[in-house]
Design a protein around this motif. Structure first.
Motif, short mmCIF file in Angstrom:
data_model
loop_
_atom_site.label_atom_id
_atom_site.label_comp_id
_atom_site.label_asym_id
_atom_site.label_seq_id
_atom_site.Cartn_x
_atom_site.Cartn_y
_atom_site.Cartn_z
N ARG A 410 1.01 -1.61 0.11
CA ARG A 410 -0.22 0.02 -0.09
C ARG A 410 0.96 1.12 0.35
O ARG A 410 0.28 2.04 -0.43
CB ARG A 410 -0.25 -0.04 1.38
N VAL A 411 2.18 1.32 0.62
CA VAL A 411 2.84 2.29 0.87
C VAL A 411 3.14 3.22 -0.59
O VAL A 411 3.81 3.71 -0.91
CB VAL A 411 3.48 2.36 2.14
N GLY A 476 -5.60 9.78 2.15
CA GLY A 476 -5.17 8.92 2.82
C GLY A 476 -6.58 8.72 4.69
O GLY A 476 -6.39 7.63 5.34
N VAL A 542 3.35 11.87 4.12
CA VAL A 542 3.77 10.45 5.28
C VAL A 542 3.13 10.27 6.12
O VAL A 542 2.94 8.80 6.02
CB VAL A 542 5.50 10.63 6.06
N ALA A 543 1.94 11.13 6.57
CA ALA A 543 0.99 10.79 7.21
C ALA A 543 -0.36 10.57 7.02
O ALA A 543 -1.02 9.32 7.05
CB ALA A 543 0.59 12.03 8.49
N ALA A 545 0.45 8.22 3.81
CA ALA A 545 0.75 7.25 3.44
C ALA A 545 0.56 6.07 4.71
O ALA A 545 0.52 5.03 4.57
CB ALA A 545 2.17 7.28 2.63
N TYR A 546 0.71 6.53 5.51
CA TYR A 546 0.50 5.99 6.77
C TYR A 546 -1.27 5.71 6.95
O TYR A 546 -1.09 4.55 7.89
CB TYR A 546 1.18 5.95 8.09
N ALA A 547 -1.74 6.48 7.13
CA ALA A 547 -3.69 6.42 7.22
C ALA A 547 -3.59 5.65 6.10
O ALA A 547 -5.08 4.43 6.71
CB ALA A 547 -4.08 7.53 7.08
N ARG A 549 -2.48 3.04 4.99
CA ARG A 549 -1.80 1.40 4.99
C ARG A 549 -2.67 0.67 6.13
O ARG A 549 -3.15 -0.35 5.93
CB ARG A 549 -0.70 1.46 5.52
N GLU A 550 -3.68 1.66 6.62
CA GLU A 550 -4.20 1.33 7.71
C GLU A 550 -5.68 0.93 7.79
O GLU A 550 -6.56 0.02 7.70
CB GLU A 550 -4.26 2.72 8.85
#
Length: 556
Positions: A410-411, A476, A542-543, A545-547, A549-550
């Motif tokens: 995902r990232v 995200g 970056v934030a 991308a993290y969201a 992914r989750e």
């Protein structure tokens, strides 16, 4: 699909269905599809209408608070005078003796026209080509639905929306206590532009089998219309013959709150009717799901370098990037090419216009370069937002899920798409700046403006990348809210061009990322601002991308 059974056990078509021998007209089922389209747009379309109406309320309320005296109104009206004002706002009718109403129409009215055009482009594409591309149109046509019913229903929805926006704009003038004598004329002009571009999109969806390309072609037409209007209005005060080639100029030539006249809208109506007929003729010449121009078949085997998420993201964004590059380079060459005319108009510019262009009356050409760099940067920001919305479309259409079913994480997919969009932003700024710089250098006979034009555009890269990052962050965390990024862009645009005239507190100016960029070559470089904006953009990506992914994928 349901069926009934006769006493002998043989199945027959239900009364509402089309049996094998059923005869149906080309418009059969239009009413049902119209109700279906209105129901499906019960949230999206009202949001568009309310957004445009809210902008009218904002200008009506804000201008009455900011410009309280006739002198204040004359100050802001002078912005639309001269070549630069014509390029950005239009011919500026009604500003000789300005009122709140004439300032809204002449200075800010172009933004209403552009929003109405975009609303209609997306509406028609959504209810025609997207339906075919998703396979739903085939299911609908399997019933008692005529060949042209779906296109007719979509055009009727556009007509209803355009009538609604005209009435709502006129009502907003009445609700805020403004003069309503030409309010409906202004609203009708906005709706007329929307209707013209609805019919233009009705043609582009026949040409190609992909909704993104169809919308892009219609958007390119809108860009050409803007450039023709800008060039025509800059050539001669009040507009020239070139202006009349643009549907945007037809609505501006109604001269609401100056010497209001309805007849220019007959051009919009005649064009809409003609384009509609053409759309129906083209629709009859193609198969369902296909375009008049067939998609070019790709190679049998993909190259090894294509086996990466970056290559896929670049492939999917390539057409849009090329289209934007062509439009921006053409616009940059045009605006740079009239630099000599701009120089001749500097002596007549009012003090307020000098403030908008940097505040240095002795370096107005440098100020013009910086102002146009800001303008182009805002246009590139439009590309950035659309790029993230395309990523959202890939997800909702179910095309992201198969990609993530491979070894692509995902990232990695998120970073590839946003990375390609970021490279696209840099490429667009560089090519547009180079085209503007070359044209300006040739126009004024000073080769130094080639480097200045390129640098002035590239300096806005951190601000545009921050807009891209905000859209990525929203995608995200809250993918349905990506469209909220348009509010940031609209705020930045208004502040960039009209902020010096509105006497707003400094902290409001600081909310726009574009306000922190030096307008080269007039202003000195601001290195800290570039570093901070770039860092904020990186953190937001970056934030996001993290969201991404989750969270769960949205394939509804």
């Amino acid at each position: 699909m349901t069926s009934t059974t006769t006493c002998s056990g043989a199945p027959t078509a239900a009364p509402h269905e089309a049996g094998p021998g059923t005869r149906r007209g080309p418009l059969a089922g239009t009413g049902i599809l119209l109700r279906l389209d209105l129901r499906r747009d019960r949230i999206k379309l009202p949001m568009w209408l309310l957004g445009i109406t809210a902008m009218s309320f904002y200008y009506a309320g804000a201008l009455q608070q900011v410009y309280k005296t006739p002198d204040d109104l004359r100050a802001v009206s002078q912005f639309a005078e001269g070549v630069v004002g014509a390029l950005i706002s239009g011919p500026g009718f009604g500003l000789a003796d300005p009122t709140i109403e004439s300032v809204i129409v002449a200075v800010y009215g172009l933004y209403f026209l552009l929003l109405a055009a975009l609303m209609n482009i997306l509406l028609i594409s959504r209810h025609t080509r997207v339906e075919e591309q998703a396979g739903r149109a085939e299911l609908v046509r399997a019933n008692a639905v005529g060949r042209h019913a779906q296109l007719t229903a979509a055009l009727l929805v556009a007509l209803i929306a355009d009538i609604a926006v005209a009435v709502l704009i006129a009502s907003s003038f009445a609700a805020t206590g403004l003069d309503t004598s030409d309010a409906l004329l202004f609203g009708a002009g906005v709706g007329a532009v929307g209707l013209v571009f609805a019919t233009i999109t009705a043609i582009t969806v026949q040409v190609t089998e992909y909704s993104r390309t169809a919308s892009g072609l219609a958007g390119l037409t809108l860009g050409i219309a803007y450039v023709l209007r800008a060039a025509g209005d800059a050539i001669r005060e009040g507009g020239s013959a070139l202006s009349w080639l643009s549907p945007l100029a037809w609505s501006q030539q109604t001269r609401a709150y100056a010497e209001g006249r309805w007849w220019p809208l007959s051009l919009s109506i005649a064009s809409a009717l003609t384009l509609t007929v053409v759309a129906y003729l083209l629709s009859a010449r193609r198969d369902l799901g296909a375009g008049l121009v067939p998609a070019r078949p790709g190679p049998r085997h993909a190259a090894n370098w294509m086996d990466t998420p970056v290559a896929l993201a670049a492939r999917l964004q390539r057409a849009g990037l090329v289209g934007w590059a062509c439009a921006l380079v053409a616009g940059g060459a045009l605006y740079g090419g009239i630099g000599n005319t701009i120089v001749d108009s500097f002596d007549d510019l009012p003090d307020q216009m000098v403030d908008v262009m940097g505040g240095d009356a002795g370096r107005m050409l440098d100020g013009y370069l910086g102002t146009m760099a800001l303008f182009d940067a805002l246009l590139v920001a439009v590309f950035a937002i659309l790029a993230v919305q395309s990523l959202r479309t890939e997800e909702t259409r179910g095309r992201t899920e198969p990609v993530l079913a491979t070894a692509t994480g995902r990232v990695g997919w998120f970073a590839a798409w946003i990375g390609v969009a970021a490279i696209g932003v840099l490429a667009l700024l560089a090519t547009t700046g180079a085209a503007f710089g070359i044209a300006l250098s040739l126009s004024v006979g000073d080769g130094a403006y080639l480097v200045d034009g390129l640098l002035a555009h590239l300096l806005f890269a951190p601000a545009v990348l921050l807009v891209l990052a905000v859209a990525a962050l929203l995608y995200g965390f809250f993918p349905q809210a990506v469209g909220a990024t348009w509010a940031l862009l609209g705020f930045s645009m208004v502040l960039g061009f009209f902020g010096p005239l509105m006497k707003l507190p400094p902290w409001i100016h600081d909310l726009s990322p574009f306000q922190h960029i030096a307008r080269m070559p007039l202003e000195e470089m601001r290195w800290p601002a570039l570093v901070v904006l770039t860092a904020l953009a990186a953190a937001a990506v970056v934030a996001g991308a993290y969201a991404f992914r989750e969270r769960d994928l949205d394939t509804a």
